[in-house]
Motif scaffolding. Structure first.
Motif, mmCIF file in Angstrom:
data_model
loop_
_atom_site.group_PDB
_atom_site.id
_atom_site.type_symbol
_atom_site.label_atom_id
_atom_site.label_comp_id
_atom_site.label_asym_id
_atom_site.label_seq_id
_atom_site.Cartn_x
_atom_site.Cartn_y
_atom_site.Cartn_z
ATOM 1 N N PHE A 1 0.827 -1.221 0.063
ATOM 2 C CA PHE A 1 0.086 -0.056 0.002
ATOM 3 C C PHE A 1 0.985 1.343 -0.060
ATOM 4 C CE2 PHE A 1 -3.178 -3.010 2.168
ATOM 5 C CZ PHE A 1 -3.859 -2.914 1.243
ATOM 6 N N HIS A 2 0.241 2.340 -0.753
ATOM 7 C CA HIS A 2 0.993 3.598 -0.633
ATOM 8 C C HIS A 2 1.139 3.973 0.659
ATOM 9 C CE1 HIS A 2 1.690 7.853 -1.360
ATOM 10 N NE2 HIS A 2 2.107 7.563 -2.568
ATOM 11 N N PRO A 3 2.313 4.654 1.104
ATOM 12 C CA PRO A 3 2.457 5.056 2.554
ATOM 13 C C PRO A 3 1.460 5.959 2.929
ATOM 14 C CG PRO A 3 4.345 5.691 1.370
ATOM 15 C CD PRO A 3 3.335 4.648 0.295
ATOM 16 N N GLN A 4 1.010 6.819 2.090
ATOM 17 C CA GLN A 4 0.129 8.058 2.542
ATOM 18 C C GLN A 4 -1.231 7.645 2.648
ATOM 19 O OE1 GLN A 4 0.878 11.554 0.305
ATOM 20 N NE2 GLN A 4 -0.243 12.963 1.706
ATOM 21 N N PHE A 5 -1.484 6.699 1.486
ATOM 22 C CA PHE A 5 -3.005 6.634 1.019
ATOM 23 C C PHE A 5 -3.470 5.352 1.412
ATOM 24 C CE2 PHE A 5 -1.349 9.168 -2.813
ATOM 25 C CZ PHE A 5 -1.687 10.326 -2.136
ATOM 26 N N GLY A 6 -2.624 4.356 2.058
ATOM 27 C CA GLY A 6 -3.026 3.123 2.354
ATOM 28 C C GLY A 6 -3.620 3.208 3.637
ATOM 29 N N PRO A 7 -3.919 1.811 4.620
ATOM 30 C CA PRO A 7 -4.629 1.814 5.737
ATOM 31 C C PRO A 7 -3.921 2.632 6.940
ATOM 32 C CG PRO A 7 -3.730 -0.121 4.877
ATOM 33 C CD PRO A 7 -3.525 0.440 3.837
ATOM 34 N N LYS A 8 -4.504 2.936 7.809
ATOM 35 C CA LYS A 8 -4.013 3.531 9.244
ATOM 36 C C LYS A 8 -4.774 2.860 10.134
ATOM 37 C CE LYS A 8 -1.511 6.641 7.005
ATOM 38 N NZ LYS A 8 -0.113 6.199 6.716
ATOM 39 N N PRO A 9 -4.330 2.710 11.297
ATOM 40 C CA PRO A 9 -5.050 2.135 12.489
ATOM 41 C C PRO A 9 -6.365 2.412 12.468
ATOM 42 C CG PRO A 9 -2.770 2.627 13.223
ATOM 43 C CD PRO A 9 -2.965 3.232 11.997
ATOM 44 N N GLY A 10 -7.347 1.489 12.557
ATOM 45 C CA GLY A 10 -8.818 1.679 12.827
ATOM 46 C C GLY A 10 -9.657 1.669 11.581
ATOM 47 N N ASP A 11 -8.581 1.653 10.242
ATOM 48 C CA ASP A 11 -9.356 1.448 9.036
ATOM 49 C C ASP A 11 -9.561 0.163 8.557
ATOM 50 O OD1 ASP A 11 -8.653 4.196 8.609
ATOM 51 O OD2 ASP A 11 -7.147 3.783 7.084
ATOM 52 N N ILE A 12 -10.754 -0.166 7.996
ATOM 53 C CA ILE A 12 -11.101 -1.435 7.665
ATOM 54 C C ILE A 12 -10.507 -1.758 6.157
ATOM 55 C CG2 ILE A 12 -13.114 -2.977 6.877
ATOM 56 C CD1 ILE A 12 -12.996 -1.948 9.902
ATOM 57 N N VAL A 13 -9.725 -3.028 5.865
ATOM 58 C CA VAL A 13 -8.945 -3.469 4.726
ATOM 59 C C VAL A 13 -10.022 -4.505 4.262
ATOM 60 C CG1 VAL A 13 -7.058 -4.495 3.819
ATOM 61 C CG2 VAL A 13 -6.943 -2.677 5.449
#
Length: 207
Positions: free
Chosen positions: A99-111
């Protein structure tokens, strides 16, 4: 103007892989012209930041990461899937498949589970995840405007979701593809077709 209550709105970020969104990715140059024309690389981070600030949940909707043997014995393989196979697009374990480091998932996101074709709903858990989180309105950004973004949006409409397309937070392989996605096709299924500025004006205050 459409309202986007945080409790029932979700942002769908479609295919935020390095192969699409990072310089040196396999499809970066192929989408660069329309991305630069739309302001994609300026607008997408603005959308994501505003969504997070408004406490709206983010759903990452990824394409299948290529693995050896994918598609080899399929009876029906389309042109796009053939291209994935030949180029080993988003290959599992590769930089391009990260995942792109800026646009990919962060904690709390649903993948969401990976999609094999173009719709993020087909054969995945996206619908279930949205329903489990009480989501009724979906906002779509990412790649590619006239394939995965459009297909996911159409499927969402069929399932009863309110669909918003952010036309300058996506890109395609050609200007014609962008025009088809937003000017020709989107009015037949999307409930709102907006710019990044218009979306940000409609989002709830930071929460």
């Amino acid at each position: 103007m459409t309202a986007y209550p945080a409790s029932e709105t979700g942002l769908l970020v479609i295919d935020p892989y390095n192969d699409f969104m990072s310089e040196g990715g396999k499809l970066y140059e192929a989408t660069k012209e329309t991305a630069m024309a739309s302001g994609f690389y300026e607008n997408l981070p603005r959308v994501i930041a505003a969504i997070r600030s408004a406490s709206i949940r983010v759903f990452i909707v990824p394409h299948r990461r290529w693995r050896p043997g994918d598609y080899d014995s399929w009876l029906q393989i389309n042109h796009s899937q053939e291209g994935v196979r030949k180029t080993q697009l988003f290959a599992e374990g590769s930089w391009g498949g990260e995942f792109h480091p800026q646009f990919g998932p962060k904690p709390g996101d649903i993948v969401v589970h990976q999609h094999w074709g173009q719709s993020g709903f087909a054969n995945t858990d996206l619908d279930a995840q949205l329903k489990l989180h009480g989501i009724r309105k979906i906002i779509l950004v990412g790649m590619v405007a006239n394939t995965c973004v459009e297909s996911t949006a159409r499927f969402g409409m069929e399932l009863g979701y309110h669909v918003t397309l952010v036309k300058d937070a996506t890109a395609a392989f050609s200007a014609a593809g962008m025009d088809a996605a937003h000017a020709v096709n989107a009015p037949t299924f999307a409930h709102a077709i907006v710019t990044t500025d218009q979306l940000l004006e409609a989002l709830p205050s930071s929460g």
